[in-house]
Scaffold this active site. Structure first.
Site, PDB file in Angstrom:
ATOM      1  N   TYR A 113      43.954  35.373  40.201  1.00 35.45           N
ATOM      2  CA  TYR A 113      44.428  35.415  38.819  1.00 35.45           C
ATOM      3  C   TYR A 113      43.752  34.358  37.951  1.00 35.45           C
ATOM      4  O   TYR A 113      43.605  34.533  36.740  1.00 35.45           O
ATOM      5  CB  TYR A 113      45.956  35.258  38.769  1.00 35.45           C
ATOM      6  CG  TYR A 113      46.638  36.600  38.691  1.00 35.45           C
ATOM      7  CD1 TYR A 113      46.499  37.510  39.743  1.00 35.45           C
ATOM      8  CD2 TYR A 113      47.359  36.987  37.573  1.00 35.45           C
ATOM      9  CE1 TYR A 113      47.071  38.753  39.673  1.00 35.45           C
ATOM     10  CE2 TYR A 113      47.939  38.237  37.500  1.00 35.45           C
ATOM     11  CZ  TYR A 113      47.797  39.125  38.552  1.00 35.45           C
ATOM     12  OH  TYR A 113      48.350  40.369  38.479  1.00 35.45           O
ATOM     13  N   LEU A 114      43.319  33.265  38.581  1.00 33.03           N
ATOM     14  CA  LEU A 114      42.642  32.217  37.826  1.00 33.03           C
ATOM     15  C   LEU A 114      41.237  32.644  37.406  1.00 33.03           C
ATOM     16  O   LEU A 114      40.595  31.967  36.594  1.00 33.03           O
ATOM     17  CB  LEU A 114      42.578  30.930  38.646  1.00 33.03           C
ATOM     18  CG  LEU A 114      43.924  30.226  38.830  1.00 33.03           C
ATOM     19  CD1 LEU A 114      43.784  29.038  39.771  1.00 33.03           C
ATOM     20  CD2 LEU A 114      44.502  29.789  37.502  1.00 33.03           C
ATOM     21  N   GLY A 115      40.754  33.749  37.951  1.00 32.63           N
ATOM     22  CA  GLY A 115      39.444  34.250  37.560  1.00 32.63           C
ATOM     23  C   GLY A 115      39.502  35.352  36.516  1.00 32.63           C
ATOM     24  O   GLY A 115      38.463  35.805  36.040  1.00 32.63           O
ATOM     25  N   LYS A 134      44.733  33.298  49.544  1.00 32.65           N
ATOM     26  CA  LYS A 134      46.170  33.133  49.691  1.00 32.65           C
ATOM     27  C   LYS A 134      46.685  34.168  50.695  1.00 32.65           C
ATOM     28  O   LYS A 134      46.010  35.189  50.905  1.00 32.65           O
ATOM     29  CB  LYS A 134      46.861  33.265  48.331  1.00 32.65           C
ATOM     30  CG  LYS A 134      47.102  34.702  47.864  1.00 32.65           C
ATOM     31  CD  LYS A 134      48.039  34.724  46.700  1.00 32.65           C
ATOM     32  CE  LYS A 134      48.452  36.137  46.348  1.00 32.65           C
ATOM     33  NZ  LYS A 134      49.413  36.771  47.224  1.00 32.65           N
ATOM     34  N   GLU A 174      54.365  46.448  38.557  1.00 33.86           N
ATOM     35  CA  GLU A 174      53.599  47.406  39.358  1.00 33.86           C
ATOM     36  C   GLU A 174      54.324  48.743  39.346  1.00 33.86           C
ATOM     37  O   GLU A 174      55.556  48.776  39.514  1.00 33.86           O
ATOM     38  CB  GLU A 174      53.440  46.930  40.804  1.00 33.86           C
ATOM     39  CG  GLU A 174      52.335  45.919  41.005  1.00 33.86           C
ATOM     40  CD  GLU A 174      52.118  45.562  42.465  1.00 33.86           C
ATOM     41  OE1 GLU A 174      51.021  45.068  42.796  1.00 33.86           O
ATOM     42  OE2 GLU A 174      53.035  45.769  43.283  1.00 33.86           O
ATOM     43  N   HIS A 233      50.407  33.413  41.532  1.00 32.18           N
ATOM     44  CA  HIS A 233      49.746  33.973  40.353  1.00 32.18           C
ATOM     45  C   HIS A 233      50.412  33.549  39.041  1.00 32.18           C
ATOM     46  O   HIS A 233      49.767  32.992  38.141  1.00 32.18           O
ATOM     47  CB  HIS A 233      49.733  35.502  40.419  1.00 32.18           C
ATOM     48  CG  HIS A 233      49.002  36.064  41.596  1.00 32.18           C
ATOM     49  ND1 HIS A 233      47.939  35.423  42.197  1.00 32.18           N
ATOM     50  CD2 HIS A 233      49.178  37.219  42.279  1.00 32.18           C
ATOM     51  CE1 HIS A 233      47.496  36.168  43.195  1.00 32.18           C
ATOM     52  NE2 HIS A 233      48.232  37.255  43.267  1.00 32.18           N
ATOM     53  N   LYS A 288      51.234  46.389  34.525  1.00 36.04           N
ATOM     54  CA  LYS A 288      50.606  45.471  33.574  1.00 36.04           C
ATOM     55  C   LYS A 288      51.010  44.037  33.894  1.00 36.04           C
ATOM     56  O   LYS A 288      51.999  43.782  34.568  1.00 36.04           O
ATOM     57  CB  LYS A 288      50.996  45.804  32.132  1.00 36.04           C
ATOM     58  CG  LYS A 288      52.486  45.662  31.830  1.00 36.04           C
ATOM     59  CD  LYS A 288      52.774  46.044  30.378  1.00 36.04           C
ATOM     60  CE  LYS A 288      54.267  45.931  30.066  1.00 36.04           C
ATOM     61  NZ  LYS A 288      54.560  46.318  28.662  1.00 36.04           N
ATOM     62  N   LYS A 331      58.108  45.452  41.564  1.00 33.82           N
ATOM     63  CA  LYS A 331      57.414  46.637  42.076  1.00 33.82           C
ATOM     64  C   LYS A 331      58.210  47.884  41.722  1.00 33.82           C
ATOM     65  O   LYS A 331      59.401  47.805  41.394  1.00 33.82           O
ATOM     66  CB  LYS A 331      57.246  46.541  43.594  1.00 33.82           C
ATOM     67  CG  LYS A 331      56.461  45.330  44.066  1.00 33.82           C
ATOM     68  CD  LYS A 331      56.330  45.296  45.584  1.00 33.82           C
ATOM     69  CE  LYS A 331      55.299  46.267  46.087  1.00 33.82           C
ATOM     70  NZ  LYS A 331      53.927  45.931  45.679  1.00 33.82           N
TER      71      LYS A 331
END
Length: 519
Positions: free
Chosen positions: A205-207, A174, A242, A266, A366, A360
Protein backbone atom coordinates in the site's frame (compact mmCIF):
# COMPACT_ATOMS: atom_id res chain seq x y z
CA UNK A 1 27.98 5.62 4.70
CA UNK A 2 28.05 4.26 1.15
CA UNK A 3 24.57 4.14 -0.38
CA UNK A 4 23.92 0.72 -1.86
CA UNK A 5 22.31 1.83 -5.12
CA UNK A 6 21.90 -0.65 -7.97
CA UNK A 7 22.99 1.16 -11.11
CA UNK A 8 24.71 -0.73 -13.92
CA UNK A 9 23.96 -4.31 -12.97
CA UNK A 10 22.02 -6.51 -10.60
CA UNK A 11 21.08 -10.12 -9.92
CA UNK A 12 17.53 -10.52 -8.56
CA UNK A 13 16.40 -13.76 -6.92
CA UNK A 14 12.69 -14.31 -6.26
CA UNK A 15 12.05 -16.98 -3.62
CA UNK A 16 8.67 -18.67 -3.71
CA UNK A 17 8.77 -18.17 -7.47
CA UNK A 18 6.15 -20.86 -8.16
CA UNK A 19 3.59 -19.24 -5.84
CA UNK A 20 0.72 -16.91 -6.64
CA UNK A 21 2.34 -13.78 -5.22
CA UNK A 22 5.44 -14.15 -7.37
CA UNK A 23 3.52 -14.98 -10.54
CA UNK A 24 0.80 -12.36 -10.15
CA UNK A 25 2.76 -9.50 -8.58
CA UNK A 26 6.55 -9.83 -8.32
CA UNK A 27 7.46 -10.94 -11.84
CA UNK A 28 4.92 -8.62 -13.54
CA UNK A 29 6.35 -5.77 -11.44
CA UNK A 30 9.89 -6.60 -12.53
CA UNK A 31 8.72 -6.65 -16.14
CA UNK A 32 6.99 -3.29 -15.67
CA UNK A 33 10.28 -1.78 -14.53
CA UNK A 34 12.12 -3.44 -17.40
CA UNK A 35 9.53 -2.17 -19.88
CA UNK A 36 10.12 1.41 -18.75
CA UNK A 37 13.91 1.06 -18.50
CA UNK A 38 13.92 1.29 -14.72
CA UNK A 39 16.04 -1.82 -14.09
CA UNK A 40 19.84 -1.78 -14.34
CA UNK A 41 20.97 -2.37 -17.93
CA UNK A 42 22.73 -5.64 -17.00
CA UNK A 43 20.22 -7.79 -15.17
CA UNK A 44 19.65 -11.45 -14.39
CA UNK A 45 16.52 -12.74 -12.66
CA UNK A 46 16.33 -16.09 -10.91
CA UNK A 47 13.25 -17.86 -9.67
CA UNK A 48 13.79 -20.21 -6.72
CA UNK A 49 11.20 -22.56 -5.21
CA UNK A 50 10.90 -26.05 -3.81
CA UNK A 51 8.86 -27.24 -6.80
CA UNK A 52 10.82 -28.68 -9.72
CA UNK A 53 9.62 -26.99 -12.93
CA UNK A 54 11.22 -27.08 -16.41
CA UNK A 55 12.52 -23.62 -17.29
CA UNK A 56 10.30 -23.25 -20.36
CA UNK A 57 7.22 -24.15 -18.34
CA UNK A 58 8.18 -21.64 -15.67
CA UNK A 59 8.60 -18.88 -18.25
CA UNK A 60 5.22 -19.74 -19.75
CA UNK A 61 3.59 -19.40 -16.35
CA UNK A 62 5.20 -16.01 -15.83
CA UNK A 63 4.32 -14.87 -19.35
CA UNK A 64 0.63 -15.63 -18.81
CA UNK A 65 0.46 -12.99 -16.09
CA UNK A 66 2.23 -10.28 -18.09
CA UNK A 67 -0.52 -8.69 -20.17
CA UNK A 68 -0.66 -5.53 -22.20
CA UNK A 69 -2.77 -2.67 -20.95
CA UNK A 70 -3.24 0.83 -22.26
CA UNK A 71 -0.11 2.89 -21.61
CA UNK A 72 2.36 5.22 -23.34
CA UNK A 73 4.12 2.05 -24.57
CA UNK A 74 2.80 0.59 -27.83
CA UNK A 75 1.63 -3.02 -27.93
CA UNK A 76 4.38 -3.89 -30.40
CA UNK A 77 7.14 -2.54 -28.14
CA UNK A 78 5.49 -4.30 -25.20
CA UNK A 79 5.60 -7.65 -27.00
CA UNK A 80 9.21 -7.22 -28.08
CA UNK A 81 10.38 -6.32 -24.59
CA UNK A 82 8.35 -9.14 -23.07
CA UNK A 83 10.24 -11.66 -25.19
CA UNK A 84 13.59 -10.13 -24.19
CA UNK A 85 12.57 -10.06 -20.53
CA UNK A 86 11.80 -13.77 -20.53
CA UNK A 87 15.33 -14.51 -21.80
CA UNK A 88 16.71 -12.91 -18.63
CA UNK A 89 14.96 -15.42 -16.37
CA UNK A 90 16.43 -18.63 -14.97
CA UNK A 91 14.91 -21.07 -12.49
CA UNK A 92 16.19 -23.52 -9.94
CA UNK A 93 14.55 -25.62 -7.28
CA UNK A 94 15.75 -26.51 -3.83
CA UNK A 95 14.79 -26.62 -0.15
CA UNK A 96 14.55 -23.49 1.98
CA UNK A 97 15.95 -25.05 5.15
CA UNK A 98 19.07 -26.71 3.67
CA UNK A 99 22.03 -25.14 1.93
CA UNK A 100 22.17 -27.41 -1.13
CA UNK A 101 20.01 -25.22 -3.36
CA UNK A 102 21.69 -22.07 -2.07
CA UNK A 103 25.10 -23.40 -3.09
CA UNK A 104 23.79 -24.05 -6.59
CA UNK A 105 22.34 -20.55 -6.59
CA UNK A 106 25.72 -19.10 -5.61
CA UNK A 107 27.34 -20.83 -8.57
CA UNK A 108 24.82 -19.21 -10.90
CA UNK A 109 25.28 -15.80 -9.27
CA UNK A 110 29.07 -16.01 -9.60
CA UNK A 111 28.66 -17.09 -13.21
CA UNK A 112 26.60 -13.94 -13.86
CA UNK A 113 29.21 -11.79 -12.08
CA UNK A 114 31.98 -13.38 -14.13
CA UNK A 115 30.18 -12.70 -17.40
CA UNK A 116 29.89 -9.02 -16.46
CA UNK A 117 33.55 -8.80 -15.55
CA UNK A 118 34.63 -10.60 -18.70
CA UNK A 119 32.64 -8.31 -20.99
CA UNK A 120 33.30 -5.03 -19.18
CA UNK A 121 36.04 -2.57 -20.23
CA UNK A 122 39.07 -2.73 -17.93
CA UNK A 123 37.23 -4.79 -15.33
CA UNK A 124 34.87 -1.93 -14.53
CA UNK A 125 32.70 -4.04 -12.26
CA UNK A 126 35.58 -5.04 -10.01
CA UNK A 127 36.63 -1.68 -8.60
CA UNK A 128 36.35 -0.02 -5.24
CA UNK A 129 34.19 2.72 -6.72
CA UNK A 130 31.14 2.84 -4.43
CA UNK A 131 28.76 2.86 -7.39
CA UNK A 132 30.41 -0.06 -9.21
CA UNK A 133 30.61 -2.95 -6.83
CA UNK A 134 31.39 -6.27 -8.42
CA UNK A 135 28.43 -8.20 -7.04
CA UNK A 136 25.03 -6.56 -6.52
CA UNK A 137 22.18 -8.79 -5.38
CA UNK A 138 18.53 -8.34 -4.46
CA UNK A 139 16.69 -11.19 -2.75
CA UNK A 140 12.88 -11.05 -2.78
CA UNK A 141 11.10 -13.39 -0.34
CA UNK A 142 7.62 -14.00 -1.78
CA UNK A 143 7.18 -16.57 0.97
CA UNK A 144 5.10 -17.26 4.09
CA UNK A 145 6.70 -16.00 7.33
CA UNK A 146 7.49 -19.57 8.41
CA UNK A 147 10.22 -19.67 5.75
CA UNK A 148 11.70 -16.19 6.33
CA UNK A 149 14.34 -17.10 8.86
CA UNK A 150 15.58 -20.28 7.11
CA UNK A 151 15.98 -18.45 3.81
CA UNK A 152 17.50 -15.35 5.40
CA UNK A 153 20.05 -17.49 7.25
CA UNK A 154 21.00 -19.57 4.22
CA UNK A 155 21.36 -16.47 2.08
CA UNK A 156 23.67 -14.85 4.60
CA UNK A 157 25.79 -17.99 4.94
CA UNK A 158 25.93 -18.96 1.25
CA UNK A 159 25.02 -15.99 -0.95
CA UNK A 160 26.33 -12.87 0.74
CA UNK A 161 29.20 -11.06 -1.05
CA UNK A 162 32.47 -10.98 0.83
CA UNK A 163 33.36 -7.64 2.38
CA UNK A 164 34.48 -5.15 -0.22
CA UNK A 165 33.26 -7.19 -3.19
CA UNK A 166 29.62 -6.11 -3.32
CA UNK A 167 26.38 -5.81 -1.41
CA UNK A 168 23.01 -7.52 -1.03
CA UNK A 169 19.51 -6.53 0.04
CA UNK A 170 16.55 -8.60 1.11
CA UNK A 171 12.83 -7.84 0.74
CA UNK A 172 10.32 -9.62 2.98
CA UNK A 173 6.55 -9.62 2.54
CA UNK A 174 3.94 -9.14 5.23
CA UNK A 175 2.74 -10.45 7.60
CA UNK A 176 5.58 -9.43 9.89
CA UNK A 177 4.38 -11.54 12.77
CA UNK A 178 0.95 -12.48 14.11
CA UNK A 179 1.02 -10.24 17.19
CA UNK A 180 3.59 -8.37 19.27
CA UNK A 181 5.42 -11.44 20.72
CA UNK A 182 5.68 -13.17 17.32
CA UNK A 183 6.82 -9.96 15.61
CA UNK A 184 9.53 -9.53 18.23
CA UNK A 185 10.61 -13.14 17.82
CA UNK A 186 10.86 -12.76 14.04
CA UNK A 187 12.86 -9.57 14.36
CA UNK A 188 15.20 -11.11 16.95
CA UNK A 189 16.07 -13.84 14.42
CA UNK A 190 16.41 -11.58 11.37
CA UNK A 191 18.36 -8.76 13.03
CA UNK A 192 21.63 -10.71 13.60
CA UNK A 193 21.59 -11.83 9.95
CA UNK A 194 20.59 -8.71 8.02
CA UNK A 195 21.04 -5.11 9.14
CA UNK A 196 18.15 -2.66 9.05
CA UNK A 197 19.82 -0.94 6.08
CA UNK A 198 19.76 -4.22 4.12
CA UNK A 199 16.25 -5.30 5.12
CA UNK A 200 13.15 -4.02 3.32
CA UNK A 201 9.75 -4.91 4.83
CA UNK A 202 7.31 -4.39 2.00
CA UNK A 203 3.74 -3.19 2.53
CA UNK A 204 2.48 -2.70 -1.02
CA UNK A 205 0.00 0.00 0.00
CA UNK A 206 2.95 2.32 0.56
CA UNK A 207 3.75 1.97 -3.14
CA UNK A 208 0.32 3.03 -4.39
CA UNK A 209 0.34 6.28 -6.32
CA UNK A 210 -2.22 8.09 -4.17
CA UNK A 211 -0.50 7.03 -0.94
CA UNK A 212 2.86 8.26 -2.21
CA UNK A 213 1.10 11.48 -3.16
CA UNK A 214 -0.08 12.24 0.38
CA UNK A 215 3.04 14.09 1.54
CA UNK A 216 3.09 16.29 -1.55
CA UNK A 217 -0.65 16.94 -1.32
CA UNK A 218 -0.40 17.94 2.31
CA UNK A 219 2.85 19.83 2.53
CA UNK A 220 3.07 21.16 -1.02
CA UNK A 221 -0.24 23.05 -0.83
CA UNK A 222 -0.58 25.91 1.64
CA UNK A 223 -4.39 25.78 1.72
CA UNK A 224 -4.29 22.16 2.90
CA UNK A 225 -1.34 22.66 5.24
CA UNK A 226 -3.12 25.55 6.95
CA UNK A 227 -6.32 23.57 7.54
CA UNK A 228 -4.83 20.14 8.30
CA UNK A 229 -5.57 19.95 12.03
CA UNK A 230 -8.28 19.68 14.67
CA UNK A 231 -9.04 23.37 14.22
CA UNK A 232 -10.69 22.69 10.87
CA UNK A 233 -11.17 18.91 10.48
CA UNK A 234 -14.06 17.16 12.21
CA UNK A 235 -13.42 13.52 11.26
CA UNK A 236 -11.34 11.21 9.07
CA UNK A 237 -12.18 7.83 7.60
CA UNK A 238 -9.83 5.41 5.86
CA UNK A 239 -11.87 2.58 4.39
CA UNK A 240 -11.26 -0.64 2.50
CA UNK A 241 -14.03 -2.62 0.79
CA UNK A 242 -13.85 -5.95 -1.04
CA UNK A 243 -16.79 -7.30 -3.07
CA UNK A 244 -15.90 -10.94 -2.45
CA UNK A 245 -15.59 -13.28 0.52
CA UNK A 246 -12.99 -15.90 1.37
CA UNK A 247 -13.96 -18.04 -1.66
CA UNK A 248 -12.62 -21.32 -0.25
CA UNK A 249 -9.63 -19.75 1.54
CA UNK A 250 -11.44 -19.38 4.83
CA UNK A 251 -9.11 -21.80 6.60
CA UNK A 252 -6.26 -19.35 6.04
CA UNK A 253 -8.29 -16.21 6.69
CA UNK A 254 -9.78 -17.68 9.89
CA UNK A 255 -6.34 -17.42 11.51
CA UNK A 256 -5.82 -13.88 10.29
CA UNK A 257 -9.05 -11.89 10.27
CA UNK A 258 -9.62 -8.51 8.66
CA UNK A 259 -7.70 -6.56 11.32
CA UNK A 260 -4.41 -8.38 10.71
CA UNK A 261 -5.04 -8.68 7.00
CA UNK A 262 -5.70 -5.02 6.25
CA UNK A 263 -6.08 -2.65 9.21
CA UNK A 264 -2.95 -3.19 11.34
CA UNK A 265 -0.71 -2.77 8.30
CA UNK A 266 -2.20 -1.20 5.14
CA UNK A 267 -4.67 1.23 6.67
CA UNK A 268 -2.44 2.14 9.59
CA UNK A 269 0.37 2.97 7.17
CA UNK A 270 -1.96 5.27 5.23
CA UNK A 271 -3.01 6.87 8.52
CA UNK A 272 0.57 7.72 9.47
CA UNK A 273 1.28 9.50 6.19
CA UNK A 274 -2.03 11.32 6.45
CA UNK A 275 -1.39 12.65 9.95
CA UNK A 276 2.38 12.98 10.58
CA UNK A 277 4.00 16.37 11.10
CA UNK A 278 6.11 17.72 8.29
CA UNK A 279 9.45 15.86 8.09
CA UNK A 280 12.59 17.96 7.89
CA UNK A 281 13.34 16.49 4.45
CA UNK A 282 12.42 13.66 2.11
CA UNK A 283 15.25 11.63 3.59
CA UNK A 284 13.82 8.15 4.29
CA UNK A 285 14.74 8.19 7.97
CA UNK A 286 13.28 11.66 8.48
CA UNK A 287 9.94 10.40 7.18
CA UNK A 288 10.07 7.19 9.20
CA UNK A 289 11.06 9.10 12.35
CA UNK A 290 7.87 11.15 12.03
CA UNK A 291 5.78 8.04 11.49
CA UNK A 292 7.11 6.42 14.65
CA UNK A 293 6.52 9.62 16.63
CA UNK A 294 2.93 9.72 15.38
CA UNK A 295 2.29 6.05 16.22
CA UNK A 296 3.56 6.60 19.76
CA UNK A 297 1.00 9.38 20.26
CA UNK A 298 -1.98 7.10 19.53
CA UNK A 299 -3.93 6.21 22.66
CA UNK A 300 -4.84 2.57 23.43
CA UNK A 301 -7.82 1.33 21.42
CA UNK A 302 -11.06 1.48 23.40
CA UNK A 303 -12.35 -2.10 23.39
CA UNK A 304 -15.89 -0.85 24.03
CA UNK A 305 -15.87 1.51 21.07
CA UNK A 306 -15.51 -0.76 18.04
CA UNK A 307 -17.83 -2.27 15.46
CA UNK A 308 -17.08 -5.85 14.38
CA UNK A 309 -19.06 -8.05 12.03
CA UNK A 310 -19.03 -11.25 9.98
CA UNK A 311 -20.73 -11.75 6.63
CA UNK A 312 -23.77 -14.00 6.29
CA UNK A 313 -25.57 -15.37 3.23
CA UNK A 314 -26.67 -12.86 0.61
CA UNK A 315 -30.28 -11.74 0.80
CA UNK A 316 -31.13 -13.73 -2.33
CA UNK A 317 -29.32 -16.81 -1.04
CA UNK A 318 -26.92 -17.05 -3.99
CA UNK A 319 -23.80 -16.18 -2.01
CA UNK A 320 -22.65 -18.23 0.99
CA UNK A 321 -21.99 -17.03 4.50
CA UNK A 322 -18.49 -17.03 5.95
CA UNK A 323 -19.37 -20.08 8.06
CA UNK A 324 -20.54 -21.97 4.95
CA UNK A 325 -16.89 -22.20 3.88
CA UNK A 326 -15.99 -25.84 4.63
CA UNK A 327 -12.44 -24.83 5.62
CA UNK A 328 -13.79 -22.63 8.45
CA UNK A 329 -14.64 -23.67 12.01
CA UNK A 330 -18.48 -23.64 12.14
CA UNK A 331 -18.27 -21.76 15.46
CA UNK A 332 -15.73 -19.23 14.25
CA UNK A 333 -16.01 -15.66 15.51
CA UNK A 334 -13.53 -14.44 12.92
CA UNK A 335 -14.04 -10.78 12.09
CA UNK A 336 -14.61 -10.08 8.38
CA UNK A 337 -15.56 -6.43 8.97
CA UNK A 338 -14.24 -3.97 11.53
CA UNK A 339 -14.55 -0.24 12.18
CA UNK A 340 -11.98 0.95 14.72
CA UNK A 341 -11.66 4.52 16.04
CA UNK A 342 -8.11 5.80 16.44
CA UNK A 343 -7.35 8.72 18.75
CA UNK A 344 -4.12 10.68 18.28
CA UNK A 345 -3.20 12.56 21.42
CA UNK A 346 -1.10 15.40 20.12
CA UNK A 347 -1.55 19.10 19.48
CA UNK A 348 -2.58 18.65 15.86
CA UNK A 349 -5.16 15.85 16.16
CA UNK A 350 -6.42 15.53 19.73
CA UNK A 351 -10.18 15.07 19.67
CA UNK A 352 -10.52 14.28 15.93
CA UNK A 353 -12.22 10.88 15.43
CA UNK A 354 -10.27 8.78 12.91
CA UNK A 355 -12.00 5.59 11.78
CA UNK A 356 -10.15 2.71 10.17
CA UNK A 357 -12.70 0.39 8.58
CA UNK A 358 -12.37 -2.63 6.34
CA UNK A 359 -14.53 -5.50 5.23
CA UNK A 360 -15.05 -8.40 2.85
CA UNK A 361 -18.13 -9.50 0.87
CA UNK A 362 -19.49 -5.99 0.47
CA UNK A 363 -21.29 -4.28 -2.42
CA UNK A 364 -18.21 -2.62 -3.88
CA UNK A 365 -14.44 -2.84 -4.12
CA UNK A 366 -12.49 0.32 -3.27
CA UNK A 367 -10.04 1.98 -0.90
CA UNK A 368 -10.52 5.62 -0.03
CA UNK A 369 -9.82 8.39 2.46
CA UNK A 370 -12.54 10.82 3.56
CA UNK A 371 -11.52 13.97 5.40
CA UNK A 372 -14.54 15.95 6.56
CA UNK A 373 -14.11 19.56 7.59
CA UNK A 374 -16.02 21.36 10.32
CA UNK A 375 -19.34 23.10 9.79
CA UNK A 376 -19.12 26.72 8.67
CA UNK A 377 -20.62 29.34 10.96
CA UNK A 378 -24.40 29.14 10.67
CA UNK A 379 -25.79 32.68 10.30
CA UNK A 380 -26.94 33.02 6.68
CA UNK A 381 -26.28 29.29 6.08
CA UNK A 382 -28.92 27.20 7.80
CA UNK A 383 -28.37 23.64 6.53
CA UNK A 384 -25.27 23.84 4.39
CA UNK A 385 -23.21 20.67 3.88
CA UNK A 386 -19.71 20.22 5.21
CA UNK A 387 -16.69 20.33 2.94
CA UNK A 388 -15.10 16.95 2.38
CA UNK A 389 -11.83 15.92 0.73
CA UNK A 390 -12.02 12.44 -0.80
CA UNK A 391 -8.90 10.59 -1.95
CA UNK A 392 -9.63 7.38 -3.83
CA UNK A 393 -6.61 5.07 -3.68
CA UNK A 394 -8.07 2.28 -5.81
CA UNK A 395 -9.37 1.01 -8.17
CA UNK A 396 -9.02 4.40 -9.92
CA UNK A 397 -6.93 7.26 -8.59
CA UNK A 398 -9.14 10.28 -7.93
CA UNK A 399 -9.00 13.32 -5.65
CA UNK A 400 -12.08 15.48 -5.24
CA UNK A 401 -13.10 18.21 -2.83
CA UNK A 402 -16.78 18.70 -2.04
CA UNK A 403 -17.55 22.42 -1.96
CA UNK A 404 -20.66 24.55 -1.59
CA UNK A 405 -21.57 26.86 -4.44
CA UNK A 406 -24.49 28.99 -5.57
CA UNK A 407 -26.95 27.31 -7.89
CA UNK A 408 -26.88 28.96 -11.33
CA UNK A 409 -29.71 31.39 -11.97
CA UNK A 410 -31.51 34.15 -10.12
CA UNK A 411 -31.91 32.33 -6.80
CA UNK A 412 -29.35 32.42 -3.97
CA UNK A 413 -29.79 28.71 -3.15
CA UNK A 414 -26.62 26.71 -2.53
CA UNK A 415 -25.64 23.33 -3.87
CA UNK A 416 -22.92 20.84 -3.06
CA UNK A 417 -20.55 20.17 -5.96
CA UNK A 418 -16.89 19.22 -6.27
CA UNK A 419 -13.47 20.06 -7.62
CA UNK A 420 -12.34 16.86 -9.32
CA UNK A 421 -8.91 15.49 -10.28
CA UNK A 422 -9.31 12.11 -11.99
CA UNK A 423 -5.97 10.62 -12.87
CA UNK A 424 -7.19 8.46 -15.75
CA UNK A 425 -8.26 11.56 -17.70
CA UNK A 426 -5.83 14.20 -16.41
CA UNK A 427 -2.72 12.00 -16.69
CA UNK A 428 -3.83 9.72 -19.51
CA UNK A 429 -0.41 9.82 -21.21
CA UNK A 430 1.57 9.09 -18.04
CA UNK A 431 2.92 5.78 -16.82
CA UNK A 432 1.50 5.30 -13.32
CA UNK A 433 3.50 2.43 -11.84
CA UNK A 434 1.85 -0.37 -9.94
CA UNK A 435 2.61 -0.50 -6.21
CA UNK A 436 5.11 -3.37 -6.49
CA UNK A 437 6.86 -1.68 -9.40
CA UNK A 438 7.28 1.47 -7.38
CA UNK A 439 8.55 -0.29 -4.27
CA UNK A 440 11.05 -2.56 -6.02
CA UNK A 441 12.44 0.52 -7.74
CA UNK A 442 12.70 2.27 -4.35
CA UNK A 443 14.73 -0.67 -3.08
CA UNK A 444 17.04 -0.56 -6.09
CA UNK A 445 17.61 3.13 -5.37
CA UNK A 446 18.23 2.53 -1.65
CA UNK A 447 15.12 4.47 -0.61
CA UNK A 448 13.59 3.13 2.60
CA UNK A 449 10.87 5.82 2.81
CA UNK A 450 8.06 3.47 1.88
CA UNK A 451 9.19 0.42 3.82
CA UNK A 452 8.40 -0.47 7.43
CA UNK A 453 11.15 0.07 9.99
CA UNK A 454 11.65 -2.24 12.99
CA UNK A 455 10.56 0.28 15.66
CA UNK A 456 7.55 1.26 13.56
CA UNK A 457 6.48 -2.38 13.44
CA UNK A 458 6.93 -2.72 17.19
CA UNK A 459 4.69 0.26 18.00
CA UNK A 460 1.96 -0.81 15.56
CA UNK A 461 1.75 -4.30 17.09
CA UNK A 462 1.68 -2.79 20.59
CA UNK A 463 -1.38 -0.85 19.53
CA UNK A 464 -3.36 -3.75 18.03
CA UNK A 465 -2.32 -6.81 20.06
CA UNK A 466 -4.56 -6.02 23.09
CA UNK A 467 -7.54 -5.66 20.75
CA UNK A 468 -6.76 -8.94 18.99
CA UNK A 469 -6.32 -10.76 22.30
CA UNK A 470 -9.70 -9.42 23.44
CA UNK A 471 -11.53 -10.41 20.26
CA UNK A 472 -9.95 -13.85 20.04
CA UNK A 473 -10.13 -14.68 23.74
CA UNK A 474 -12.74 -17.02 25.25
CA UNK A 475 -14.86 -14.06 26.36
CA UNK A 476 -14.54 -12.15 23.12
CA UNK A 477 -17.73 -10.66 21.66
CA UNK A 478 -19.60 -12.28 18.81
CA UNK A 479 -19.53 -10.24 15.60
CA UNK A 480 -22.83 -8.94 14.25
CA UNK A 481 -23.99 -10.43 10.95
CA UNK A 482 -24.36 -8.64 7.64
CA UNK A 483 -25.55 -10.10 4.33
CA UNK A 484 -23.03 -10.84 1.59
CA UNK A 485 -23.15 -7.88 -0.80
CA UNK A 486 -24.34 -5.33 1.75
CA UNK A 487 -23.13 -1.72 1.64
CA UNK A 488 -22.09 -2.05 5.29
CA UNK A 489 -22.94 -3.92 8.48
CA UNK A 490 -26.03 -2.81 10.40
CA UNK A 491 -25.26 0.07 12.73
CA UNK A 492 -22.36 1.55 10.76
CA UNK A 493 -24.12 4.81 9.84
CA UNK A 494 -25.06 5.37 13.47
CA UNK A 495 -21.50 4.48 14.54
CA UNK A 496 -20.00 7.01 12.10
CA UNK A 497 -22.48 9.68 13.13
CA UNK A 498 -21.51 9.17 16.76
CA UNK A 499 -17.91 9.78 15.69
CA UNK A 500 -18.74 13.15 14.15
CA UNK A 501 -19.24 12.15 10.50
CA UNK A 502 -22.19 13.89 8.88
CA UNK A 503 -23.62 12.36 5.72
CA UNK A 504 -24.08 14.50 2.63
CA UNK A 505 -27.54 15.58 1.51
CA UNK A 506 -27.40 13.76 -1.83
CA UNK A 507 -30.49 15.61 -3.09
CA UNK A 508 -28.40 18.78 -3.43
CA UNK A 509 -25.18 17.17 -4.67
CA UNK A 510 -24.41 18.31 -8.23
CA UNK A 511 -22.11 15.75 -9.83
CA UNK A 512 -19.38 17.17 -12.09
CA UNK A 513 -20.19 14.72 -14.93
CA UNK A 514 -23.34 13.00 -16.13
CA UNK A 515 -23.66 9.70 -14.36
CA UNK A 516 -26.33 7.01 -14.74
CA UNK A 517 -27.87 7.78 -11.34
CA UNK A 518 -28.48 11.39 -12.42
CA UNK A 519 -30.12 10.64 -15.78
Amino acid sequence: MVRAVFKDHCAIVVFGASGDLAKKKTFPALFGLYLHDELPKNIKIFGYARTSIPLDDFKSRIASFIKYKKSPISEQVFSEKKEKFLTLIDYLSGPYDKNTGFKELESKLLEFDSSLLKNSPSGTYNTNDSNKFFSQRLYYLALPPSAFVDVARNLKENNYPEKGTGFAKIIVEKPFGHDLPSARELQSKLAPLWSEDELYRIDHYLGKEMVKNLLVLRFGNEFFGASWSRKHISSIQISFKEPFGTEGRGGYFDKIGIIRDVIQNHLLQVLTLLTIDRPISFDPEAIRDEKVKLLKSISPIDLNDILIAQYDKSLDGTKPSYLDDKTVDPNSKCVTYAAIPINIENERWDGVPIILRAGKALNDGKVEIRIQFKQVARGVFKNIDRNELVIKIQPKEVIYLKINAKLPGLATSTTLTDLDLSYDSRYESFWIPEAYESLIRDCLHDDHSNFVRDDELEVSWKLFTPLLNYLEGPDGPAPVKYPYGARSPPGLDKFLNEHNYKFTNNETYQWPVIRPENL
